[in-house]
Structures are given as structure tokens and as C-alpha cells.
Design an enzyme around this catalytic site. Structure first.
Site, PDB file in Angstrom:
ATOM      1  N   LEU A  44       6.155   4.620   2.954  1.00  0.00           N
ATOM      2  CA  LEU A  44       5.244   4.027   1.974  1.00  0.00           C
ATOM      3  C   LEU A  44       3.873   4.684   2.043  1.00  0.00           C
ATOM      4  O   LEU A  44       3.273   5.013   1.010  1.00  0.00           O
ATOM      5  CB  LEU A  44       5.124   2.514   2.199  1.00  0.00           C
ATOM      6  CG  LEU A  44       6.357   1.687   1.875  1.00  0.00           C
ATOM      7  CD1 LEU A  44       6.070   0.198   2.101  1.00  0.00           C
ATOM      8  CD2 LEU A  44       6.811   1.915   0.431  1.00  0.00           C
ATOM      9  N   ASP A  45       3.351   4.869   3.245  1.00  0.00           N
ATOM     10  CA  ASP A  45       2.080   5.576   3.394  1.00  0.00           C
ATOM     11  C   ASP A  45       2.178   6.992   2.834  1.00  0.00           C
ATOM     12  O   ASP A  45       1.317   7.434   2.057  1.00  0.00           O
ATOM     13  CB  ASP A  45       1.680   5.645   4.868  1.00  0.00           C
ATOM     14  CG  ASP A  45       0.859   4.458   5.314  1.00  0.00           C
ATOM     15  OD1 ASP A  45       0.061   3.950   4.511  1.00  0.00           O
ATOM     16  OD2 ASP A  45       1.008   4.032   6.470  1.00  0.00           O
TER      17      ASP A  45
END
Length: 399
Positions: A170-171
Site C-alpha cells: 500500500l505504501d
């Protein structure tokens, strides 16, 4: 006509972000030629510097995500430090920040103020939930957002505990999407003459990546569930354990491959079994199908099975460890692993731009900066005199 060496040559980026999503965004822009200035706190610096593993005191996570940047250390709690960033932003094309919503405004570095001083500025904010809505001020980390977004609920074995994905996807994907947004904002600025704010969030990245699973709920009310390594819409499409305890992933992803697979495994009658003849029926009868395959595959050692399936034209692969894939000959033929000269570590390998171009060479031109390594150089470029720099350093505003 002479073309620029890289597509973002001449683009100036001020990177105020820390840890992963924002720094990765800045690194991607730096890979493509942007002059990225990383702004760190002079006391502790980017907290990813403290993340193991380390080599000779240098953190792998910091090195890889801050390549192709220069570094300046500035205390944003000091008015003089805020003025330094404002001066950088007046000449910049892009600013990246991932402070909690409202923090940049408290510093006096919010979008409205900086855009008033530099209307061409692209101001990219990276956050957990986005800059609007009831959760806008909430803090969030990768694993928290995997949990909140529902992704953790569909990761892991059926009936087991929810599991964090082993990659901080996600990052990292938020960093990719923000870089994509910034480049589009730059293209729009070429047409309009004005900058804009780019608002990226881990929540919206997660929903975007849920993709067909989110759409399945929106369209048909289907709530996805954890299936281990299996696919909700395909069967067989998962890991299987071989006789020698090694794992393989087999992708019998369509009717043609299914027929090849069961024939190779000596299960030819299953090809025409009404329960398994089409993918829709195979998904419905997943448990019976996989039980039969587990028994057949469990009678083979991994290497022999992979040879058998390759000969049959069935997509299959060993489940590698990270060291195995990094040492695989295929990885070595590609350009994703590059070399970086570091002042403390010497010549080291570093993961770089994972896209190859026929006319561009996005190499690693700069090592990840030591804290404050380029402070004097950058301040001088922005009209600070040597005496002014010395005075700022004496007050611990810069390092």
C-alpha cells in the site's frame, strides 16, 4: 534535435516526506531525472534510518527509497527553518509531504500559502485516509491500513487469522500513484500554466487495488473471503505442496490449461467431469477439485513435477525465497538491480527503477544522502550567504 537525457531533467522537487510512500514517490521522480531535495529533521532524521537491517550503520530501507536525492536538514519548528522551505518551494516545481493532515498548515507551509507564492507548484500530499472526510486527521501505517481496508480479511488461509501481506504494497503503490499524479499535473501545467494539489491516500490505493473484488461487492453484493494462495474467480490457481516438502504454484487458469494439467497428472477423467469441465463449475466445486490435485501432486518431487508440467504446457513455478529470485539468472539480465556508489559503503547494489526504456536510462546517479549532506550547497543555491548559513547552523536550525 538534442533530447534531454531523462524525461524529468530540470524538474525541481522538495521532498518533505518520511519513511516509505512519499520517499518512494520522490525516488521514482529522481530516477527519471528530477532534482529531488530531501528535507529531514536535523535531530532524528528520517525514521527509516533506524529500521533494520543495517550495514555499517546504514539502513537498507533508507538507502533504497532515497536514491537520486540531495539532502538538507532543517528544523521546521523554527521560523527560520520554515522560511528555508518556503524559499525552496518558491523555486520548486513539486513538493511532496506526508505529515498528518493539518501539520503543514500549522508550520505555515500549507497548500494555499505556498501556491499563492508559487502558482505553478504541484503540491502532493500523501496520507492514510485522504485530506477530506471524517477520518482525514487519522494517522495510519501500512499494516493498519491493510486491516482497515479489508485487505487483511482476505489474506491468509481459510478459517485462519487475518494476515499482513509480506510486502508494504500500500505504501509503495501509493508512492507509484502519487508519482503518476505528479507527472500528470506537470503535463496539465504545461497546458494551463498553473499547478495544483495532488491528494494521495493509502485508503484509496487499497480500494483501487481491491479492484474486481471491490466491484464484485458493489455490483453483486459478494463479500470476498480469505482463500490462502488461491484466486476467488479461478480454480485451480494456488500453491501445492510436493512430496519433498517443496511448494509450487500452478495456474490452471482456463479450460485448456485445466485439461492439460489433469492429463499430465494422470487424472484425465476429471477433465470431462461435469463438476470441473468449466471454470465456473470448478470454482463452485473448489474443495473436491483441490483435494484430488493435492493427492496427485503430493506424489511428485518438485523439480520432477515442474519438468512434467513444463512439458505439458502448464504454467507453474517454484515458490522461491527472496534470495533465490534475486540470484536467479533472469533477474540478472534485467536492469532493476543497479549499482550505487556510497561514501561509507562503497559500491553497493540497489533496487532501482523497475521499468526499462528504449531511449531513457533511469540509473542511480546519486546515493541516498547522509543527513544534511548538501545543506550548504542547497542553501547557497537559494541565495543564502555563507554568514547566514553559519548563523543558521549556530542556532541548530540546519545541520
Amino acid at each position: 534535435m538534442t533530447m534531454p537525457a531523462l524525461s524529468l531533467d530540470g524538474v525541481r522537487v522538495v521532498d518533505l516526506s518520511r519513511v516509505l510512500a512519499g520517499p518512494f514517490c520522490g525516488a521514482l521522480l529522481g530516477d527519471m531525472g528530477a532534482d529531488v531535495v530531501k528535507v529531514e529533521d536535523p535531530h532524528v532524521g528520517d525514521e527509516s534510518r533506524t529500521w533494520p537491517p543495517h550495514k555499517d550503520g546504514e539502513a537498507a530501507g533508507y538507502l533504497v527509497n532515497n536514491r537520486n536525492k540531495r539532502g538538507i536538514a532543517v528544523d521546521l519548528k523554527a521560523p527560520e527553518g520554515v522560511e528555508i522551505v518556503r524559499r525552496l518551494a518558491r523555486r520548486a516545481d513539486v513538493l511532496i509531504e506526508n505529515f498528518r493532515t493539518g501539520t503543514m498548515e500549522e508550520f505555515g507551509l500549507g497548500w494555499e500559502r505556498l501556491a499563492a507564492e508559487n502558482p505553478r507548484l504541484i503540491y502532493c500530499s500523501v496520507s492514510a485516509f485522504g485530506r477530506t472526510g471524517p477520518r482525514a486527521e487519522g494517522a495510519g501505517y501500512e499494516a493498519l491500513m491493510q486491516a482497515f481496508s479489508g485487505i487483511m480479511s482476505i489474506t491468509g488461509e481459510p478459517g485462519g487469522a487475518p494476515v499482513r501481506c509480506g510486502v508494504s504494497f500500500l505504501d509503495l503503490t501509493t508512492g507509484i500513484l502519487c508519482a503518476f499524479g505528479i507527472v500528470n499535473a506537470l503535463l496539465y501545467r504545461d497546458k494551463s500554466g498553473v499547478g495544483q494539489r495532488v491528494d494521495g491516500s493509502l485508503l484509496e490505493t487499497a480500494i483501487g487495488l481491491l479492484n474486481f473484488q471491490a466491484e464484485g461487492y458493489l455490483l453483486a453484493g459478494t463479500v470476498p473471503r480469505a482463500l490462502g494462495s488461491a484466486h476467488p474467480s479461478l480454480s485451480p490457481y494456488r500453491n501445492f505442496c510436493c512430496r519433498d516438502g517443496q511448494w509450487v504454484f500452478i495456474a490452471g487458469a482456463n479450460d485448456r490449461l485445466w485439461r492439460r494439467l489433469v492429463t499430465a497428472l494422470g487424472l484425465a477423467p476429471m477433465a470431462d467431469d461435469p463438476r470441473f469441465v468449466t471454470n465456473i463449475e470448478r470454482v463452485k466445486h473448489r474443495s473436491e477439485l483441490e483435494e484430488a490435485l493435492e493427492q496427485a501432486i503430493g506424489g511428485h518431487d518438485r523439480d520432477a513435477l515442474l519438468q512434467l508440467l513444463e512439458k505439458a504446457g502448464v504454467p507453474a513455478t517454484p515458490v522461491n525465497t527472496v534470495d533465490q529470485v534475486l540470484n536467479d539468472p533472469q533477474t540478472g539480465t534485467r536492469s532493476v538491480i543497479r549499482r550505487m556508489r556510497h561514501p561509507k559503503l562503497g559500491d553497493i547494489p540497489v533496487v532501482g527503477m523497475p521499468v526499462a526504456f528504449s531511449r531513457l536510462t533511469p540509473d542511480v546517479r546519486r546515493h541516498a544522502p547522509l543527513r544534511g549532506e548538501h545543506t550548504d550547497e542547497i542553501l547557497a543555491e537559494h541565495a543564502y550567504t555563507a554568514a547566514e548559513i553559519a548563523a543558521l547552523r549556530a542556532k541548530n536550525v540546519v545541520v
